[in-house]
Design a protein around this motif. Sequence first.
Motif, short mmCIF file in Angstrom:
data_model
loop_
_atom_site.label_atom_id
_atom_site.label_comp_id
_atom_site.label_asym_id
_atom_site.label_seq_id
_atom_site.Cartn_x
_atom_site.Cartn_y
_atom_site.Cartn_z
N LYS A 115 0.81 -1.22 0.00
CA LYS A 115 0.00 0.00 0.00
C LYS A 115 0.84 1.27 0.00
O LYS A 115 0.32 2.36 -0.25
CB LYS A 115 -0.94 0.01 1.20
CG LYS A 115 -1.96 -1.12 1.18
CD LYS A 115 -2.91 -1.02 2.37
CE LYS A 115 -3.95 -2.13 2.32
NZ LYS A 115 -4.88 -2.05 3.48
N ASN A 214 -19.59 3.55 -4.65
CA ASN A 214 -18.24 3.04 -4.87
C ASN A 214 -17.46 3.90 -5.85
O ASN A 214 -16.26 4.13 -5.68
CB ASN A 214 -18.31 1.60 -5.40
CG ASN A 214 -18.67 0.61 -4.33
OD1 ASN A 214 -18.46 0.85 -3.14
ND2 ASN A 214 -19.24 -0.52 -4.72
N LYS A 218 -14.55 8.55 -2.94
CA LYS A 218 -13.20 8.00 -2.91
C LYS A 218 -12.97 7.23 -1.61
O LYS A 218 -13.26 7.72 -0.53
CB LYS A 218 -12.18 9.14 -3.02
CG LYS A 218 -10.74 8.66 -3.10
CD LYS A 218 -9.78 9.83 -3.27
CE LYS A 218 -8.34 9.33 -3.35
NZ LYS A 218 -7.38 10.47 -3.51
N SER A 221 -15.05 2.08 -1.73
CA SER A 221 -14.93 0.71 -2.19
C SER A 221 -13.54 0.17 -1.85
O SER A 221 -12.54 0.86 -1.99
CB SER A 221 -15.15 0.62 -3.70
OG SER A 221 -14.88 -0.69 -4.18
N LYS A 222 -13.49 -1.07 -1.37
CA LYS A 222 -12.21 -1.71 -1.11
C LYS A 222 -11.54 -2.12 -2.41
O LYS A 222 -10.31 -2.27 -2.46
CB LYS A 222 -12.41 -2.94 -0.21
CG LYS A 222 -12.92 -2.60 1.19
CD LYS A 222 -13.07 -3.84 2.03
CE LYS A 222 -13.56 -3.49 3.44
NZ LYS A 222 -13.70 -4.70 4.30
N GLU A 223 -12.34 -2.30 -3.46
CA GLU A 223 -11.80 -2.66 -4.76
C GLU A 223 -11.42 -1.39 -5.52
O GLU A 223 -12.15 -0.41 -5.48
CB GLU A 223 -12.85 -3.45 -5.56
CG GLU A 223 -12.37 -3.94 -6.90
CD GLU A 223 -13.44 -4.74 -7.63
OE1 GLU A 223 -13.13 -5.33 -8.68
OE2 GLU A 223 -14.59 -4.77 -7.14
N PRO A 224 -10.27 -1.37 -6.19
CA PRO A 224 -9.90 -0.18 -6.97
C PRO A 224 -10.99 0.19 -7.96
O PRO A 224 -11.60 -0.67 -8.60
CB PRO A 224 -8.62 -0.61 -7.68
CG PRO A 224 -8.05 -1.70 -6.83
CD PRO A 224 -9.24 -2.41 -6.23
N VAL A 225 -11.26 1.50 -8.09
CA VAL A 225 -12.34 1.96 -8.95
C VAL A 225 -12.14 1.52 -10.39
O VAL A 225 -13.09 1.08 -11.07
CB VAL A 225 -12.46 3.49 -8.86
CG1 VAL A 225 -13.46 4.01 -9.89
CG2 VAL A 225 -12.88 3.92 -7.47
N ALA A 226 -10.90 1.61 -10.88
CA ALA A 226 -10.63 1.23 -12.28
C ALA A 226 -10.96 -0.26 -12.50
O ALA A 226 -11.55 -0.62 -13.52
CB ALA A 226 -9.17 1.50 -12.62
N ARG A 227 -10.60 -1.07 -11.53
CA ARG A 227 -10.87 -2.51 -11.65
C ARG A 227 -12.37 -2.77 -11.59
O ARG A 227 -12.90 -3.62 -12.32
CB ARG A 227 -10.14 -3.26 -10.53
CG ARG A 227 -10.45 -4.74 -10.46
CD ARG A 227 -10.13 -5.45 -11.75
NE ARG A 227 -10.50 -6.84 -11.72
CZ ARG A 227 -10.67 -7.60 -12.78
NH1 ARG A 227 -10.51 -7.10 -13.99
NH2 ARG A 227 -11.01 -8.87 -12.66
N ALA A 252 -4.29 -8.35 -12.08
CA ALA A 252 -3.99 -7.50 -10.93
C ALA A 252 -2.48 -7.39 -10.76
O ALA A 252 -1.77 -8.40 -10.69
CB ALA A 252 -4.62 -8.08 -9.68
N LYS A 254 0.51 -6.07 -8.45
CA LYS A 254 0.86 -5.60 -7.12
C LYS A 254 2.20 -4.87 -7.17
O LYS A 254 3.22 -5.46 -7.51
CB LYS A 254 0.95 -6.79 -6.14
CG LYS A 254 -0.39 -7.42 -5.83
CD LYS A 254 -0.26 -8.47 -4.74
CE LYS A 254 -1.61 -9.06 -4.37
NZ LYS A 254 -1.49 -10.08 -3.30
#
Length: 293
Positions: A115, A214, A218, A221-227, A252, A254
Amino acid sequence: MSYPFVLNLIPTTYAANDDTPSSAPTILDPRKEKVLALHTTGMSRRKIIEATGETEHYVRQAIKGVRVVEKLPISPFERAVAQCYPIAIRRTGIKDYQLRAIMNECYGVEWDTEKGKYKARYTVDQLKRVRERIRERATAEGHSAIFVMDWINTIEPVESNAVITQCILNLQNAIQEALDEFMQASGVHHVEEGVDLALARKKQEFAARRYILNLAVKGFSKEPVARLQERALDQVNQLAGTPDAPGVSTPAIKLRHPEPKGSDAFLDYCEGQGWLQPDHYPEVEQAISAAGY
């Protein structure tokens, strides 16, 4: 032969007006001795009453004028309580970021390479215990501990609460208007046989609200917005059967974020990603020289 009369007095006792102290040891009442032993360790009056079963009046009289032995806090928990307490009992209380900063200092932090930020070593339970101990101590000493959310203006608490409440109402109305617009344009009107239409619309509206939040808020969502958007587009294309717009599949990735060393965070990051390989060092040095550094 006559001898003068001599009176020898053995000083076994003192006159009533003699200021010379007695060397005899003072014997304490066992009850009082137990109360004082607990008091000098820093235990609160309420805790002493619970531990000894004595009345509050008796405890007050027993500890009157007896100083508490100050003990240096040793554990991270004790240090956190000792540092947060004087701030928490102020009129303006202690802000959440101040509390967490002290917790980080006492319990320590570690660098999260995924992170790219520091992660606290304390747990939610430890944070809760620190708050509880501060409240207990404040109550025992006749104070009030206040833990303040960061958004509150401590100088104008009532006004700041009124303003943010209105902001929330405005946001709720805006989200509901957007949701109503979506359901009117794209709400489910036909379902397969055996499916409850009302239930299907209710589930659709709930999911639409979550999706809007989501993407619009900002960090919601725990999931990235783009994803999340790519996943939605992939499902839409599959349902639509569009031949020239296949589903998007993005693996994905990392990234590793090295801990900053205090010199140059950008170069640290580039080095951590493996972009600065030994084979590229001459090119880098040449570019730096050409730039005049």
